[in-house]
Scaffold this active site. Structure first.
Site, PDB file in Angstrom:
ATOM      1  N   ALA A  65     -25.736  16.730 -10.353  1.00 40.75           N
ATOM      2  CA  ALA A  65     -24.612  16.919 -11.262  1.00 40.75           C
ATOM      3  C   ALA A  65     -24.732  15.873 -12.372  1.00 40.75           C
ATOM      4  CB  ALA A  65     -23.302  16.748 -10.501  1.00 40.75           C
ATOM      5  N   GLY A 109     -26.665  17.490  -6.534  1.00 38.87           N
ATOM      6  CA  GLY A 109     -26.244  18.869  -6.810  1.00 38.87           C
ATOM      7  C   GLY A 109     -27.436  19.797  -7.029  1.00 38.87           C
ATOM      8  N   GLU A 112     -28.416  20.801  -3.635  1.00 37.80           N
ATOM      9  CA  GLU A 112     -27.332  21.673  -3.135  1.00 37.80           C
ATOM     10  C   GLU A 112     -27.375  23.046  -3.806  1.00 37.80           C
ATOM     11  OE1 GLU A 112     -24.469  18.557  -4.041  1.00 37.80           O
ATOM     12  OE2 GLU A 112     -23.860  18.556  -1.937  1.00 37.80           O
ATOM     13  N   GLU A 132     -26.351  10.727  -3.641  1.00 42.49           N
ATOM     14  CA  GLU A 132     -25.004  10.430  -4.149  1.00 42.49           C
ATOM     15  C   GLU A 132     -24.454   9.105  -3.648  1.00 42.49           C
ATOM     16  OE1 GLU A 132     -25.994  13.377  -2.933  1.00 42.49           O
ATOM     17  OE2 GLU A 132     -25.131  15.033  -4.069  1.00 42.49           O
TER      18      GLU A 132
HETATM   19  C1  HXC Z   1     -27.260  12.893 -15.992  1.00 45.20           C
HETATM   20  C2  HXC Z   1     -29.481  12.474 -15.773  1.00 45.20           C
HETATM   21  C3  HXC Z   1     -29.435  12.766 -14.393  1.00 45.20           C
HETATM   22  C4  HXC Z   1     -28.167  13.158 -13.853  1.00 45.20           C
HETATM   23  C5  HXC Z   1     -31.459  12.231 -14.885  1.00 45.20           C
HETATM   24  N1  HXC Z   1     -30.766  12.143 -16.035  1.00 45.20           N
HETATM   25  N2  HXC Z   1     -30.671  12.598 -13.869  1.00 45.20           N
HETATM   26  N3  HXC Z   1     -28.415  12.548 -16.554  1.00 45.20           N
HETATM   27  N4  HXC Z   1     -27.126  13.195 -14.684  1.00 45.20           N
HETATM   28  N5  HXC Z   1     -28.031  13.481 -12.577  1.00 45.20           N
HETATM   29  C6  HXC Z   1     -31.260  11.767 -17.359  1.00 45.20           C
HETATM   30  C7  HXC Z   1     -31.508  10.276 -17.481  1.00 45.20           C
HETATM   31  O1  HXC Z   1     -30.324   9.593 -17.748  1.00 45.20           O
HETATM   32  C8  HXC Z   1     -32.491  10.245 -18.624  1.00 45.20           C
HETATM   33  O2  HXC Z   1     -31.785  10.395 -19.822  1.00 45.20           O
HETATM   34  C9  HXC Z   1     -33.311  11.491 -18.421  1.00 45.20           C
HETATM   35  O3  HXC Z   1     -32.527  12.353 -17.599  1.00 45.20           O
HETATM   36  C10 HXC Z   1     -34.621  11.225 -17.708  1.00 45.20           C
HETATM   37  O4  HXC Z   1     -34.332  10.523 -16.501  1.00 45.20           O
HETATM   38  P1  HXC Z   1     -35.057   9.146 -16.102  1.00 45.20           P
HETATM   39  O5  HXC Z   1     -34.181   8.470 -15.118  1.00 45.20           O
HETATM   40  O6  HXC Z   1     -35.433   8.367 -17.318  1.00 45.20           O
HETATM   41  O7  HXC Z   1     -36.397   9.702 -15.418  1.00 45.20           O
HETATM   42  P2  HXC Z   1     -37.240   9.040 -14.266  1.00 45.20           P
HETATM   43  O8  HXC Z   1     -37.391   7.569 -14.491  1.00 45.20           O
HETATM   44  O9  HXC Z   1     -38.489   9.858 -14.158  1.00 45.20           O
HETATM   45  O10 HXC Z   1     -36.378   9.201 -12.930  1.00 45.20           O
HETATM   46  C11 HXC Z   1     -36.113  10.484 -12.419  1.00 45.20           C
HETATM   47  C12 HXC Z   1     -34.971  10.404 -11.352  1.00 45.20           C
HETATM   48  C13 HXC Z   1     -33.753   9.707 -11.960  1.00 45.20           C
HETATM   49  C14 HXC Z   1     -35.475   9.660 -10.118  1.00 45.20           C
HETATM   50  C15 HXC Z   1     -34.656  11.862 -10.951  1.00 45.20           C
HETATM   51  O11 HXC Z   1     -33.437  10.325 -13.228  1.00 45.20           O
HETATM   52  C16 HXC Z   1     -32.517   9.768 -11.104  1.00 45.20           C
HETATM   53  O12 HXC Z   1     -32.423   9.044 -10.122  1.00 45.20           O
HETATM   54  N6  HXC Z   1     -31.555  10.613 -11.496  1.00 45.20           N
HETATM   55  C17 HXC Z   1     -30.257  10.693 -10.837  1.00 45.20           C
HETATM   56  C18 HXC Z   1     -30.371  11.388  -9.498  1.00 45.20           C
HETATM   57  C19 HXC Z   1     -29.012  11.445  -8.800  1.00 45.20           C
HETATM   58  O13 HXC Z   1     -28.410  10.412  -8.492  1.00 45.20           O
HETATM   59  N7  HXC Z   1     -28.518  12.644  -8.545  1.00 45.20           N
HETATM   60  C20 HXC Z   1     -27.224  12.878  -7.915  1.00 45.20           C
HETATM   61  C21 HXC Z   1     -26.178  13.015  -8.964  1.00 45.20           C
HETATM   62  S1  HXC Z   1     -24.561  13.120  -8.265  1.00 45.20           S
HETATM   63  P3  HXC Z   1     -32.141   9.516 -21.133  1.00 45.20           P
HETATM   64  O14 HXC Z   1     -31.115   9.942 -22.129  1.00 45.20           O
HETATM   65  O15 HXC Z   1     -32.064   8.082 -20.722  1.00 45.20           O
HETATM   66  O16 HXC Z   1     -33.534   9.953 -21.485  1.00 45.20           O
HETATM   67  C22 HXC Z   1     -24.457  14.682  -7.764  1.00 45.20           C
HETATM   68  C23 HXC Z   1     -23.150  15.040  -7.126  1.00 45.20           C
HETATM   69  C24 HXC Z   1     -23.245  16.364  -6.484  1.00 45.20           C
HETATM   70  O17 HXC Z   1     -25.346  15.481  -7.892  1.00 45.20           O
HETATM   71  C25 HXC Z   1     -21.891  16.962  -6.294  1.00 45.20           C
HETATM   72  C26 HXC Z   1     -21.970  18.445  -6.182  1.00 45.20           C
HETATM   73  C27 HXC Z   1     -22.577  19.135  -7.326  1.00 45.20           C
END
Ligand code: HXC
Length: 258
Positions: A65, A109, A112, A132
């Site tokens: 998400a 998400g 999911e 998360e």
């Molecule tokens: C918003 C996101 C994002 C996310 C990545 N980006 N994941 N933006 N929400 N979930 C964006 C980054 O901010 C970045 O933007 C660009 O995508 C590239 O990501 P990087 O981090 O620079 O890439 P990398 O170093 O290769 O790392 C990849 C990654 C990391 C390991 C996947 O991006 C990451 O950990 N993402 C978050 C994963 C996460 O926590 N997901 C759960 C979210 S909560 P810029 O602008 O800086 O280029 C959730 C709740 C679920 O899902 C509830 C039900 C739906």
């Protein structure tokens, strides 16, 4: 005109949906899920479509998400709007099978969303996880419910509590993924599987999907009865007559209801 957040394409009898926020690793904002649900409903209603494939980019199916969007939300914001109860939950009502073709990250998400599909086919570079907990929250769309049913309680606890990712091979061993294929063959494999499904009789496809989903909801004996009644119902269709006649005649069936 701006680029759609979800691209759609028709390949034969298969509807292909591609998440299209590659720079944000397909982070699933409400706008993305709105577009996805609308596109899926369109394919679901289209008589020329028998199955769907949902995919992302090579680097990410979806990294979760949209954290930027969620960051400032309060309890009242999410509670009053019933975040995840509307557009996300509506994905469950799609009747035709949906195959998730996962390359790269399927996190939070994103994992999911893949689990909300009916089959997951993974590229060998796929990575699954529920990180998360690192954000001070928990999964909200099945990570604590669908995941333990798919991979066991122990592995779901491990993934959800430590936030570690598992690769495609581990995901297949654990039962989350039905097949792992080389990344270069992912779309071919997923589209072929969807085309095979789309060539079957639609009423039996939909009933089979409903019955398997029912097996997650209640008791075994209720599920067996649900299955039996659906099995009985299919004897009212022309496609049952055609399917069985074709077998006896040693020819391919020509299903009418697709
Ligand atoms: C918003 C996101 C994002 C996310 C990545 N980006 N994941 N933006 N929400 N979930 C964006 C980054 O901010 C970045 O933007 C660009 O995508 C590239 O990501 P990087 O981090 O620079 O890439 P990398 O170093 O290769 O790392 C990849 C990654 C990391 C390991 C996947 O991006 C990451 O950990 N993402 C978050 C994963 C996460 O926590 N997901 C759960 C979210 S909560 P810029 O602008 O800086 O280029 C959730 C709740 C679920 O899902 C509830 C039900 C739906």
């Amino acid at each position: 005109m701006s680029e759609p957040l979800v691209k759609t394409e028709v390949r034969g009898r298969v509807g292909l949906l591609t998440l299209n926020r590659p720079k944000a690793l397909n982070a699933l904002s409400n706008e993305v899920i709105d577009e996805l649900a609308q596109a899926m409903r369109g394919f679901d209603a289209d008589e020329n479509i028998g199955a769907m494939v949902l995919t992302g980019s090579e680097k990410a199916f979806a990294a979760g998400a949209d954290i930027g969007a969620m960051q400032g939300w309060t309890f009242m914001d999410v509670y009053k709007k019933d975040y995840l109860g509307g557009n996300w939950e509506s994905l469950k009502r799609i009747r035709k099978p949906v195959i998730a073709a996962v390359s790269g990250y399927a996190l939070g998400g994103g994992c999911e969303l893949a689990m909300a599909c009916d089959i997951i086919i993974a590229a060998d570079n796929a990575r699954f996880g529920q990180p998360e907990i690192k954000l001070g929250v928990i999964p909200g769309f099945g990570g604590t419910q669908r995941l333990p049913r798919a991979v066991s309680k122990a592995k779901a606890m491990d993934l959800v509590l430590t936030a570690r990712m598992m690769d495609a091979e581990e995901a297949e061993r654990a039962g989350l993924v039905s097949r792992v294929v080389p990344a270069s063959r992912l779309m071919e494999e997923a589209l072929d599987a969807a085309a095979t499904i789309a060539s079957m009789s639609l009423p039996s496809v939909i009933m089979a999907k409903e019955c398997i989903n029912q097996s997650y909801e209640g008791s075994l004996s209720d599920g067996m009865m649900y299955e039996r009644r659906n099995f009985h119902a299919l004897f009212s269709t022309e496609d049952q007559k055609e399917g069985m006649a074709a077998f006896m005649d040693k020819r391919k069936p020509e299903f009418k209801h697709r």
